[in-house]
Motif scaffolding. Structure first.
Motif, short mmCIF file in Angstrom:
data_model
loop_
_atom_site.label_atom_id
_atom_site.label_comp_id
_atom_site.label_asym_id
_atom_site.label_seq_id
_atom_site.Cartn_x
_atom_site.Cartn_y
_atom_site.Cartn_z
N ARG A 1 16.30 -7.92 14.88
CA ARG A 1 16.05 -6.47 14.77
C ARG A 1 14.56 -6.19 14.64
O ARG A 1 14.03 -5.26 15.25
CB ARG A 1 16.80 -5.91 13.56
N VAL A 2 13.86 -7.00 13.83
CA VAL A 2 12.41 -6.83 13.69
C VAL A 2 11.72 -7.04 15.04
O VAL A 2 10.79 -6.32 15.42
CB VAL A 2 11.86 -7.79 12.63
N GLU A 3 12.19 -8.04 15.78
CA GLU A 3 11.62 -8.32 17.11
C GLU A 3 11.73 -7.10 18.02
O GLU A 3 10.76 -6.69 18.66
CB GLU A 3 12.35 -9.52 17.71
N LEU A 4 12.91 -6.50 18.09
CA LEU A 4 13.13 -5.36 18.99
C LEU A 4 12.35 -4.14 18.53
O LEU A 4 11.70 -3.47 19.34
CB LEU A 4 14.62 -5.04 19.06
N ILE A 5 12.38 -3.86 17.22
CA ILE A 5 11.68 -2.68 16.71
C ILE A 5 10.17 -2.84 16.90
O ILE A 5 9.47 -1.90 17.27
CB ILE A 5 12.04 -2.46 15.24
N ALA A 6 9.65 -4.06 16.64
CA ALA A 6 8.22 -4.31 16.85
C ALA A 6 7.86 -4.10 18.33
O ALA A 6 6.79 -3.54 18.64
CB ALA A 6 7.87 -5.72 16.41
N LEU A 7 8.73 -4.51 19.23
CA LEU A 7 8.48 -4.32 20.66
C LEU A 7 8.40 -2.83 21.00
O LEU A 7 7.46 -2.39 21.68
CB LEU A 7 9.58 -5.00 21.47
N TYR A 8 9.38 -2.06 20.53
CA TYR A 8 9.40 -0.63 20.85
C TYR A 8 8.15 0.07 20.31
O TYR A 8 7.48 0.82 21.03
CB TYR A 8 10.66 0.04 20.26
N PHE A 9 7.84 -0.16 19.05
CA PHE A 9 6.69 0.51 18.44
C PHE A 9 5.37 -0.01 18.99
O PHE A 9 4.38 0.73 19.06
CB PHE A 9 6.73 0.35 16.92
N CYS A 10 5.35 -1.28 19.36
CA CYS A 10 4.11 -1.87 19.91
C CYS A 10 3.71 -1.13 21.19
O CYS A 10 2.55 -0.74 21.36
CB CYS A 10 4.33 -3.36 20.18
N ILE A 11 4.67 -0.90 22.08
CA ILE A 11 4.36 -0.22 23.33
C ILE A 11 3.97 1.23 23.07
O ILE A 11 3.06 1.77 23.72
CB ILE A 11 5.57 -0.31 24.29
N SER A 12 4.62 1.88 22.12
CA SER A 12 4.24 3.25 21.77
C SER A 12 2.81 3.31 21.26
O SER A 12 2.04 4.21 21.62
CB SER A 12 5.20 3.81 20.71
N CYS A 13 2.43 2.33 20.42
CA CYS A 13 1.06 2.30 19.91
C CYS A 13 0.06 2.03 21.04
O CYS A 13 -1.05 2.58 21.04
CB CYS A 13 0.92 1.23 18.82
N TYR A 14 0.47 1.20 22.00
CA TYR A 14 -0.42 0.93 23.12
C TYR A 14 -0.71 2.21 23.91
O TYR A 14 -1.87 2.53 24.22
CB TYR A 14 0.19 -0.13 24.04
N PHE A 15 0.35 2.93 24.25
CA PHE A 15 0.15 4.17 25.00
C PHE A 15 -0.60 5.21 24.16
O PHE A 15 -1.39 5.99 24.69
CB PHE A 15 1.49 4.72 25.47
N GLY A 16 -0.34 5.23 22.86
CA GLY A 16 -1.10 6.12 21.99
C GLY A 16 -2.58 5.78 22.01
O GLY A 16 -3.44 6.68 22.02
N PHE A 17 -2.88 4.48 22.05
CA PHE A 17 -4.28 4.06 22.14
C PHE A 17 -4.92 4.52 23.45
O PHE A 17 -6.03 5.06 23.45
CB PHE A 17 -4.35 2.54 22.02
#
Length: 839
Positions: free
Chosen positions: A263-279
């Protein structure tokens, strides 16, 4: 930039060479396929059955026709047996031969699994080699879907030929990871060499680099809050490091449930991409553009259910995300970069090149997860070059900022003069504002002072208190103080008897906020007192009912502030002539009883949340306490404990809540000496209020009176003697009441019971009898009043609840009957009988 990329490339090649040098090729048995000398390979045969029996572990066993044969990986049980249950157990069976000379080596054998789950036991030649996870009869209790794990094998178990490998595997058949998820990585070899194969040092180095980079940019954001691209990039790097860690074999060295890791793996993946686009959006546009915002919402909507839904459903959400990444995220990323190139934004071209590389590796990883299932992750290397490229771009920006800062320093002297002039003007304004603030403080203190007076008038109850607020101020050469502590006492009449009401309170917040809470509390309490004096209904309430109603009213007033104003309080009522005390504590420090030179906490078993918190209906009860002559009761705010102590030259906050007991004993119950001792022991860090209550009345001695004759005439004569004063002890009324009750003379029984309870209100057993007497006498209203009085003290008194229900039935109060029956049913269901012996 080209020079920087060359450095990254050399670093990458060096890391690979170091990694490969540690992965020495040795003899091993590939459990997935077998290749001959001409590299012609064929899949090993595995036998699968949808149950497990102990006989499968015996040497004589061999799979028969009901077993399914599989010769290619991955092996997912949901493709072979489409069960719909949450848990099922399967058996995997294969045979293998060892390479020549394998057992002659001094190295210990081992077995490696690319990925296996969810709960399994590994058996070789009937001997258990490893066990991971636990199951119950209906579900998986402890999931262990592991990746790249190596287990040591006792060489005594192995044979040169015809070794039997049996795996008992349990899990959710609908979940793809129930089985063998990857196409490779399943082999038997030497334990240490297999460990070396799994220890991907490059991944660990990358994780360290990502975490360091992320923390560095978060630190930059803390220092420069306007540069939000540092925040999003820092979060992106940290989440990327977390995601790669959850994808590595190292994470499974921790003995935790694998579903948490997944679950941590999937949630980190989802939020990681969101942070990338936010950057990207913050870097190029200095804001979050709408399409990035909506894509982030999409990722959040995927991440939230991932916390709780079954893992097989999380796989569906992952597929949705992967489709979204290919169809939406990749085009949007290129759109932003192309727009940046068109507008000649800095670093757009370099990021475009890096994006091409990372997009290619990411697409491969997505396709590998959906189709190939090799377990090879190229994106971790692509991300390394990409993240480091972004870091260099941000570093260049920081360098440019540093150059601009140096230019600004050249004009520093002029700017310092301007700032000094502005500061002087600001200080003048602050001085004016402080005068206005002190005026507000002074006015507020004038409003509070009348609400915190010791207005009780009683011969037997002596009350003293002192108040020291932490905030001091000076207004027009007058020193004063303001804070949230408040003490108040009043004398009123309840049911024709004089009582003393008191409270000691602490409104949360500093200065004006706390003072505002104290002002509201004092005003509302004053209103309750005045209404009691002029309302015949309120004056006719028993002390328990009055106290509970006052407590609820105060609670409701502060609830209207929606949590912005909270108050801790001890609120109580003392019967002046008997010394019997009723009180309620709303998260206030415990009261202290000083009796015979010993101080102890009172009422440690029950208190309620602060006034203004959510009030739990139907659970309020009143605590009681009987004063003995010479007893002293202390109530105080938490300022009595919040003392900064000087221990060996170091300042430490006091954490010993029993320190105040020692101080009370050493001060012999003297309020002024307690205050002095507190100031000697340390520095007060909060408002401090203390209330001292001493009762000097008389308590009837506990005597036993036996009536020699219990016929009606004798009892009537005894009652006449009581009324004429020939017998005065309250216990006589008690015995007479019970005797009349047995003779069913309920009117006389209730008269005697009331006379007794007037003198001894602490007798809960007699309260219960009196309520029954009144009901049997037909006075349902009084029966309800007395029954509710006992219920306020003891809400779990079973027999009293039953008597109340009968009384309310006499009054035909269906709403009250339904509520009490529900409470009675819950208590009987829990087999809770927390009532004292009695009626």
């Amino acid at each position: 930039m080209n020079h920087q990329f060359r450095i990254f490339a050399y670093t990458f090649v060096l890391l690979q060479l170091v990694s490969f040098s540690l992965r020495a090729e040795n003899s091993s048995v590939n459990l997935v396929k077998t290749c001959d000398a001409n590299d012609v390979c064929k899949g090993n045969v595995w036998n699968i059955l949808d149950r497990f029996e102990e006989r499968f572990l015996t040497e004589e066993f061999s799979p028969d026709g009901e077993w399914k044969r599989v010769d290619s990986f991955p092996i997912w049980t949901n493709k072979l047996y489409p069960y719909k249950s949450k848990l099922h157990t399967f058996t995997f069976f294969t045979e293998f031969d060892l390479p020549p000379g394998f057992l002659e080596s001094t190295l210990e054998p081992g077995i490696r699994f690319g990925e296996i789950g969810e709960v399994f036991e590994i058996h070789i030649n009937g001997q258990r080699i490893a066990k991971e996870g636990e199951i119950s009869e209906t579900d998986v209790v402890y999931h262990r879907t592991v990746r790249g794990q190596v287990y040591e094998i006792d060489r005594k178990v192995l044979k040169q030929k015809n070794n039997r490998l049996t795996i008992k595997l349990s899990g959710d058949p609908k979940y793809d990871h129930t089985g063998f998820y990857l196409t490779s990585g399943y082999e038997i070899g030497y334990y240490k060499e297999l460990i070396y194969k799994e220890q991907d040092r490059i991944v660990l180095i990358l994780i360290g680099i990502y975490i360091t980079t992320g923390l560095y940019h978060l630190f930059l954001f803390i220092k420069r809050r306007r540069e939000r691209h540092n925040l999003t990039f820092g979060l992106f790097a940290l989440l990327l490091g977390l995601y790669i860690y959850t994808r590595s074999a190292a994470v499974f060295e921790n003995e935790i449930d694998s579903t948490i890791i997944q679950r941590v793996e999937l949630i980190a993946l989802y939020f990681c991409i969101s942070c990338y686009f936010g950057f990207m959006s913050q870097l190029f546009y200095r804001k979050t553009i709408p399409m990035i915002f909506y894509y982030s919402i999409f990722n959040v909507l995927l991440a939230v259910p991932t916390l709780a839904i079954p893992m097989y459903m999380s796989e569906y959400l992952l597929r949705i995300w992967q489709i979204g990444a290919i169809c939406f995220a990749v085009p949007v990323n290129f759109y932003i970069l192309i727009r940046g190139i068109q507008h000649r934004l800095p670093a757009a071209k370099r990021l475009f090149l890096g994006t091409v590389i990372i997009t290619g590796t990411a697409i491969f990883d997505v396709l590998d997860s959906m189709i190939f299932n090799t377990g090879i992750a190229f994106s971790k290397y692509g991300f390394f070059f990409y993240v480091m490229g972004i870091a260099t771009i941000l570093a260049e920006r920081f360098s440019e900022l540093h150059e601009k800062t140096q230019q600004l320093n050249a004009k520093l002297e002029q700017r310092v003069e301007e700032r000094t002039r502005e500061l002087s003007e600001t200080l003048d304004n602050l001085s004016k504002l402080k005068d206005q603030q002190d005026g507000d403080y002074f006015l507020t203190s004038l409003l509070i002072n009348p609400l915190g007076r010791n207005a009780a008038e009683s011969r037997s109850v002596k009350i003293e208190f002192f108040l020291k607020q932490k905030k001091e101020f000076n207004f027009k050469n007058r020193n004063n103080e303001i804070g949230g502590d408040l003490c108040k006492t009043e004398s009123i009449l309840l049911r024709g008897r004089r009582v003393t009401v008191f409270f000691n309170a602490d409104a949360m917040g500093k200065s004006m906020q706390g003072a505002g809470g104290a002002l509201v509390l004092g005003a509302v309490f004053k209103s309750i007192i005045e209404r009691t004096r002029f309302s015949s209904f309120m004056k006719d309430l028993y002390p328990e009912r009055w106290l509970k109603n006052a407590f609820i009213e105060l609670h409701r007033v502060f609830e209207s502030f929606e949590g912005s104003m909270l108050v801790s309080i001890v609120l109580g009522v003392i019967e002046d002539d008997t010394g019997f005390t009723y009180y309620m504590n709303a998260e206030h420090p415990y009261s202290i009883l000083y009796r015979d030179g010993v101080a102890s906490f009172l009422g440690e078993n029950l208190f309620y949340r602060k006034l203004g918190s959510q009030l739990v209906e139907g659970t309020l009860s009143v605590q009681t306490f009987q004063f003995m002559p010479g007893d002293i009761l202390f109530n105080g705010s938490d300022g009595r404990d919040d003392i900064l102590l000087d221990v060996d030259g170091k300042k430490n906050m006091n954490h010993d809540e029993t320190r105040i007991l020692r101080i009370v004993e050493e001060s012999k119950g003297d309020l002024e000496r307690i205050n002095s001792q507190l100031n000697r022991e340390g520095v007060l860090t909060d408002d401090l209020s203390m209330m001292r209550i001493e009762w000097n009345g008389q308590v009837p001695k506990n005597v036993k009176i036996n009536l020699s004759r219990k016929d009606k005439n004798s009892l009537d004569q005894f009652l006449a003697d009581l009324r004429n004063g020939k017998q005065t002890h309250p216990a006589a009324y008690r015995e007479l009441s019970l005797s009349y009750f047995r003779l069913r003379e309920y009117d006389k029984a209730t008269f005697c019971a009331n006379e007794y309870l007037t003198a001894v209100p602490s007798d809960e057993i007699m309260l219960g009898y009196t309520a029954r007497m009144l009901r049997k006498a037909g006075d349902m209203n009084q029966a309800v009043d007395v029954g509710e009085r006992l219920r306020t003290r003891n809400p779990k008194h079973i027999r009293n609840l039953k008597n109340l229900i009968r009384a309310y039935k006499g009054l035909k109060n269906s709403d009250r009957i339904a509520k009490l029956e529900e409470i009675l049913h819950s208590l009987n269901g829990k087999k809770t009988f927390h009532h004292k012996p009695g009626p």
